[in-house]
Scaffold this motif. Structure first.
Motif, PDB file in Angstrom:
ATOM      1  N   THR A   1     -12.768  -4.183   2.554  1.00 57.34           N
ATOM      2  CA  THR A   1     -12.392  -2.972   1.598  1.00 57.34           C
ATOM      3  C   THR A   1     -13.738  -2.261   1.377  1.00 57.34           C
ATOM      4  O   THR A   1     -14.709  -2.301   2.581  1.00 57.34           O
TER       5      THR A   1
ATOM      6  N   ASN B   1      -7.840 -10.480   4.423  1.00 54.67           N
ATOM      7  CA  ASN B   1      -8.736  -9.574   4.135  1.00 54.67           C
ATOM      8  C   ASN B   1     -10.301 -10.717   4.048  1.00 54.67           C
ATOM      9  O   ASN B   1     -10.002 -11.831   3.898  1.00 54.67           O
TER      10      ASN B   1
ATOM     11  N   GLU C   1     -12.296 -11.408  -1.982  1.00 60.74           N
ATOM     12  CA  GLU C   1     -11.880 -10.735  -3.181  1.00 60.74           C
ATOM     13  C   GLU C   1     -12.554 -11.226  -4.531  1.00 60.74           C
ATOM     14  O   GLU C   1     -13.406 -12.206  -4.452  1.00 60.74           O
TER      15      GLU C   1
ATOM     16  N   TYR D   1      -9.584  -6.376  -5.134  1.00 56.35           N
ATOM     17  CA  TYR D   1      -9.448  -5.683  -3.734  1.00 56.35           C
ATOM     18  C   TYR D   1      -8.038  -5.876  -3.134  1.00 56.35           C
ATOM     19  O   TYR D   1      -7.434  -5.109  -2.518  1.00 56.35           O
TER      20      TYR D   1
ATOM     21  N   PHE E   1      -6.778  -2.554  -3.970  1.00 51.41           N
ATOM     22  CA  PHE E   1      -7.337  -1.582  -3.205  1.00 51.41           C
ATOM     23  C   PHE E   1      -6.302  -1.466  -1.852  1.00 51.41           C
ATOM     24  O   PHE E   1      -6.159  -0.439  -1.368  1.00 51.41           O
ATOM     25  N   MET E   2      -6.242  -2.486  -1.554  1.00 54.59           N
ATOM     26  CA  MET E   2      -5.583  -2.891   0.022  1.00 54.59           C
ATOM     27  C   MET E   2      -4.107  -2.256  -0.121  1.00 54.59           C
ATOM     28  O   MET E   2      -3.712  -1.594   0.724  1.00 54.59           O
TER      29      MET E   2
ATOM     30  N   HIS F   1      -4.461   1.463  -0.551  1.00 53.91           N
ATOM     31  CA  HIS F   1      -5.003   2.432   0.689  1.00 53.91           C
ATOM     32  C   HIS F   1      -4.397   2.127   2.051  1.00 53.91           C
ATOM     33  O   HIS F   1      -4.242   2.946   2.926  1.00 53.91           O
TER      34      HIS F   1
END
Ligand code: GLP
Length: 244
Positions: free
Chosen positions: A36, A65, A68, A80, A83-84, A87
């Motif tokens: 991230t 990922n 977190e 996060y 966020f993922m 985005h």
């Protein structure tokens, strides 16, 4: 290490997106490690674009990922995970069941980190791990320290890292959790290939030390020097202190 220096932030991000997109085209069942951070956003924009133009299919890709925040529920907008989703994941055709992000809300974090490593092992480890770098040299949430954890673990965040993430918490760095779940440095270095993206003048110092300085846990990104297949993609600003 292969170091690629491009003119702008945008070109650097597009080059990373291209590396990832072409890797997925070559191996549609690629296992990808993902970061991230603000640096990654233009890469995710470009990947969404590759997908929108039907030039890459993520339906068989698996993602893990790097980290977190501990204590945040998965639908917390500051996580996060959120966020993922925003985005990248909402914009491509990756399957929800193939997406892995440590569960920051897990009550039993030991079980959670073990399960994360086990899930990674089951798919044969990371093929490509895309990483950013913190200004203090952290990778994922592996903070500078006398010793590093090899595997996914509960990490204590340093004040500078909490400040760097304050934008997710209305600019109030004290609200940034003190702990996070993070892949370990060994988990990252086990990836078959690592792609590091750094852009902007605030990364120039750490980039020079990570690439040309000694390998030390005091600068986790320097450990990438021991990996046989690393590409570092920089814009001019991030490369400007590089002594090579
Ligand atoms: C965060 C993440 C890292 C990321 C770093 C850089 O703390 N945990 O994985 O690489 O910060 O963030 P940015 O791209 O915003 O500089």
């Amino acid at each position: 290490m292969r170091v690629v220096i491009l003119r702008s932030n945008r070109q650097a991000a597009q080059a990373v997106a291209r590396l990832i997109a072409l890797a997925v085209r070559r191996a549609p069942d690629l296992v990808l490690g993902l970061p991230t951070g603000r640096t990654s956003i233009p890469v995710y924009d470009a990947l969404a674009d590759w997908h929108r133009r039907r030039r890459v299919d993520f339906s068989r890709v698996t993602t893990f990922n790097l980290d977190e925040f501990a204590g945040l529920e998965r639908d917390d907008p500051r996580s996060y995970r959120a966020f993922m989703q925003q985005h990248l994941f909402n914009r491509i055709n990756v399957r929800a069941s193939n997406v892995h992000i440590p569960n920051g809300a897990a009550r039993n974090w030991r079980r959670e980190v073990d399960a994360y490593e086990a899930a990674l092992r089951r798919v044969g480890g990371l093929d490509v791990c895309f990483v950013g770098v913190g200004r203090n040299g952290h990778l994922g949430f592996n903070e500078p320290a006398a010793a590093l954890e090899a595997r996914t673990h509960l990490a204590r965040l340093r004040p500078e890292t909490r400040r760097a993430n304050a934008h997710l918490f209305n600019g109030r760095w004290r609200r940034v959790p003190t702990y996070a779940l993070s892949m370990g440095i060994g988990t990252i270095l086990n990836a078959r290939a690592v792609v590091l993206l750094a852009t902007g003048p605030e990364k120039a110092g750490v980039i020079d030390r990570a690439i040309t300085g000694p390998v030390t846990p005091r600068l986790p990104a320097s450990l990438l020097q021991v990996h046989p297949n690393v590409v570092v993609v920089l814009d001019r600003d991030a490369a400007r202190r590089l002594k090579v």
